[in-house]
Design a protein around this motif. Sequence first.
Motif, PDB file in Angstrom:
ATOM      1  N   THR A 117       0.821  -1.211   0.000  1.00  0.00           N
ATOM      2  CA  THR A 117       0.000   0.000   0.000  1.00  0.00           C
ATOM      3  C   THR A 117       0.854   1.259   0.000  1.00  0.00           C
ATOM      4  OG1 THR A 117      -1.825  -1.113   1.144  1.00  0.00           O
ATOM      5  CG2 THR A 117      -1.773   1.292   1.244  1.00  0.00           C
ATOM      6  N   ASN A 120       2.573   2.050  -3.104  1.00  0.00           N
ATOM      7  CA  ASN A 120       1.640   2.570  -4.107  1.00  0.00           C
ATOM      8  C   ASN A 120       1.202   3.995  -3.763  1.00  0.00           C
ATOM      9  OD1 ASN A 120       0.165   2.167  -6.520  1.00  0.00           O
ATOM     10  ND2 ASN A 120      -1.707   1.772  -5.354  1.00  0.00           N
ATOM     11  N   THR A 165      -7.734   1.127   0.187  1.00  0.00           N
ATOM     12  CA  THR A 165      -6.800   1.454  -0.886  1.00  0.00           C
ATOM     13  C   THR A 165      -7.572   1.967  -2.092  1.00  0.00           C
ATOM     14  OG1 THR A 165      -6.892  -0.744  -1.878  1.00  0.00           O
ATOM     15  CG2 THR A 165      -5.276  -0.403  -0.113  1.00  0.00           C
TER      16      THR A 165
END
Length: 212
Positions: A117, A120, A165
Amino acid sequence: MKKIIIADDHTMFIKGMLLLLSDREQYEVIAVARNGQEVLDLLAGHTADILLLDVNMPVMNGYQATLKVRSLYPKVKIVVLSMLADESSIVKMLEAGADGYLVKNADEEELYEALATVLNNQVYIARAIRDKVSQAPVKSGSAAESVQLSSRELDISRLIIDGLTNSEIADRLYLSVRTVETHRKNILAKLNLKNTASLVKYLMDNKPFLDL
């Protein structure tokens, strides 16, 4: 391969982390630090992608180290791994610039999820403490009263607070991931914020004024 530095003063915990991360070929632990000062010394001579650090450490604690690392090495992703699960500790570390916050009883799959996560460019908050974070106290008289977010941006903001997310938000709202990313960027621009960590903190502090 993403390079990781672990910062913790507990030998058994470090050994456990080294064992877990050795199972994933996309990660490589390049160094171990026992305190925040050692983290800074290591980063001066090594290129790292991720810093996994505890909050309570001698010499220089995790909060102080996060402030320094965020200032000197802004590209390094910082994931907190701590026994502290209280609201004030979580918010304080996010405000300092941490990209993720995990409690030490998290399982290995959540660790890998958190790493993916933050790489990203999103903030990860441990499942076990998301409710605490989303109920953080707000500041009255905030400038957020004058901010105008669209209904879709508000929907996405609510899910950001919940720790979802971009992919999870897209699934929940039946949107493409790219559309969610665009909305997230627009929200940052409207609120004059630079990154997702500051966005999470802002949204938590201003929930009533943003109708969240």
